[in-house]
Design an enzyme around this catalytic site. Structure first.
Site, PDB file in Angstrom:
ATOM      1  N   ASP A  16       0.597  -1.160   0.054  1.00  0.00           N
ATOM      2  CA  ASP A  16       0.002   0.131   0.034  1.00  0.00           C
ATOM      3  C   ASP A  16       0.844   1.125   0.105  1.00  0.00           C
ATOM      4  OD1 ASP A  16      -2.370   1.487   0.240  1.00  0.00           O
ATOM      5  OD2 ASP A  16      -2.666   1.147   2.246  1.00  0.00           O
ATOM      6  N   HIS A  33       2.889   3.365  -8.811  1.00  0.00           N
ATOM      7  CA  HIS A  33       2.419   1.816  -9.083  1.00  0.00           C
ATOM      8  C   HIS A  33       3.734   1.452  -9.846  1.00  0.00           C
ATOM      9  CE1 HIS A  33      -1.319   2.235  -7.497  1.00  0.00           C
ATOM     10  NE2 HIS A  33      -2.059   2.929  -8.612  1.00  0.00           N
ATOM     11  N   LEU A 127      10.574 -20.813  -5.093  1.00  0.00           N
ATOM     12  CA  LEU A 127       9.617 -20.002  -4.432  1.00  0.00           C
ATOM     13  C   LEU A 127       8.260 -20.015  -5.275  1.00  0.00           C
ATOM     14  CD1 LEU A 127       9.073 -17.466  -2.808  1.00  0.00           C
ATOM     15  CD2 LEU A 127       9.929 -16.311  -4.620  1.00  0.00           C
TER      16      LEU A 127
HETATM   17  C1  FPP Z   1      -1.921   0.405  -3.300  1.00  0.00           C
HETATM   18  O1  FPP Z   1      -1.578   1.580  -3.311  1.00  0.00           O
HETATM   19  C2  FPP Z   1      -1.393  -0.580  -4.380  1.00  0.00           C
HETATM   20  C3  FPP Z   1      -2.338  -1.086  -5.372  1.00  0.00           C
HETATM   21  C4  FPP Z   1      -3.643  -0.865  -5.509  1.00  0.00           C
HETATM   22  C5  FPP Z   1      -1.615  -1.992  -6.356  1.00  0.00           C
HETATM   23  C6  FPP Z   1      -0.356  -2.383  -5.948  1.00  0.00           C
HETATM   24  C7  FPP Z   1       0.279  -2.794  -7.372  1.00  0.00           C
HETATM   25  C8  FPP Z   1       1.712  -2.650  -7.555  1.00  0.00           C
HETATM   26  C9  FPP Z   1       2.632  -2.545  -6.519  1.00  0.00           C
HETATM   27  C10 FPP Z   1       2.002  -2.791  -9.161  1.00  0.00           C
HETATM   28  C11 FPP Z   1       1.565  -3.708  -9.684  1.00  0.00           C
HETATM   29  C12 FPP Z   1       2.110  -5.115  -9.442  1.00  0.00           C
HETATM   30  C13 FPP Z   1       2.320  -6.067 -10.142  1.00  0.00           C
HETATM   31  C14 FPP Z   1       2.920  -7.474  -9.541  1.00  0.00           C
HETATM   32  C15 FPP Z   1       2.513  -5.810 -11.561  1.00  0.00           C
HETATM   33  P1  FPP Z   1      -2.631   2.735  -3.309  1.00  0.00           P
HETATM   34  O2  FPP Z   1      -2.784   3.083  -4.965  1.00  0.00           O
HETATM   35  O3  FPP Z   1      -3.783   2.529  -2.644  1.00  0.00           O
HETATM   36  O4  FPP Z   1      -1.720   4.071  -2.680  1.00  0.00           O
HETATM   37  P2  FPP Z   1      -2.527   5.060  -1.694  1.00  0.00           P
HETATM   38  O5  FPP Z   1      -3.016   4.411  -0.606  1.00  0.00           O
HETATM   39  O6  FPP Z   1      -1.432   5.659  -1.283  1.00  0.00           O
HETATM   40  O7  FPP Z   1      -3.506   5.651  -2.568  1.00  0.00           O
END
Ligand code: FPP
Length: 250
Positions: A16, A33, A127
């Site tokens: 997150d 991201h 893994l």
């Molecule tokens: C949360 O941050 C994160 C996500 C919703 C997506 C996680 C995705 C990645 C790390 C990249 C994609 C992964 C792969 C394996 C290709 P948020 O957007 O909710 O952040 P915030 O809470 O600060 O708004």
């Protein structure tokens, strides 16, 4: 120093804080991201080096479909790029790729690419990388209940014989150990519908660090903290501690 003999077998991560990381830099969310994907690579590599057997990453939740179409498209684009760029390396490093979640919700091209990658890497045991995609813990339980109910209606499962193992066998994580350690970045104190059944006894590590800043050093820190915890599973003593010998009757 990380003790090899007390390594968590399964680590699950709620990644997150990508949006906040980007906002702090006045950048569009997609930059957060994109940087987050680099951390995925680092953590997978760390798990391979350390000998962690299962890594489950919350990459896209069932609820994330409610985000703006543009952000969903960005995330799907990054996922596609990740599969295209990383699968050969995962294969070369003997990593098995697995998806948990409702794969059929994803765009069909990505479903195909994921199925190919899953087939290619299915025999690897170094893994197991579970990508949670269109994943929700409640939805997973609904799917498990549906599949058990089908067996009951066919007469191949007796309702009285349904126990915790029956349910575990019908989850997306069937055959895998439950996570020993659950990491959540960016400081929120909630589970966000992640692995609700499987994390009953997981140790929690919550850090204010935003996911794009979560590197190998802090990952190792989380494992060290896990190794200092006393896991009792509801008992008064850790199962690792031998119980006192019976009093000598003589
Ligand atoms: C949360 O941050 C994160 C996500 C919703 C997506 C996680 C995705 C990645 C790390 C990249 C994609 C992964 C792969 C394996 C290709 P948020 O957007 O909710 O952040 P915030 O809470 O600060 O708004």
């Amino acid at each position: 120093m990380i003790e090899q003999e007390h390594l968590p077998r399964h680590i699950a991560i709620i990644m997150d804080g990508n949006g906040r990381w980007a906002a702090k830099r006045a950048l569009p969310r997609v930059f957060g991201h994109r940087t987050g994907v680099q951390r995925v690579r680092d953590i997978v590599e760390a798990c391979c080096d350390l000998g962690v057997e299962f890594l489950t990453l919350y990459a896209f939740s069932a609820e994330n479909w409610q985000r703006p179409a543009m952000e969903i498209a960005d995330l799907m684009g990054l996922l596609e790029e990740f599969i295209r760029r990383e699968v050969d390396e995962l294969h070369a490093n003997r990593v098995r790729l697995n998806v948990i979640g409702r794969l059929s919700d994803l765009p069909s091209r990505i479903q195909e690419q994921l199925r190919d990658a899953i087939t290619l890497t299915r025999h690897h045991t170094r893994l197991c990388l579970n990508l949670a995609l269109s994943y929700g813990g409640r939805q997973e339980l609904v799917d498990a209940v549906r599949s058990i109910a089908r067996l009951v209606s066919q007469g191949s499962q007796s309702p009285e014989l349904i126990d915790e193992n029956t349910i575990a066998r019908h989850l997306y994580t069937a055959g895998q150990p439950d996570p020993d350690l659950l990491i959540r970045t960016s400081g929120e104190l909630r589970l966000s519908n992640f692995l609700l059944w499987q994390i009953s006894y997981s140790e929690l590590y919550v850090t204010p660090t935003l996911w794009p800043d979560f590197g190998r050093a802090e990952f190792e820190q989380a494992i060290l903290e896990y190794q200092r915890r006393d896991r009792r599973f509801g008992r008064s003593q850790s199962p690792a501690v031998p119980s006192a010998p019976p009093p000598d009757a003589s």
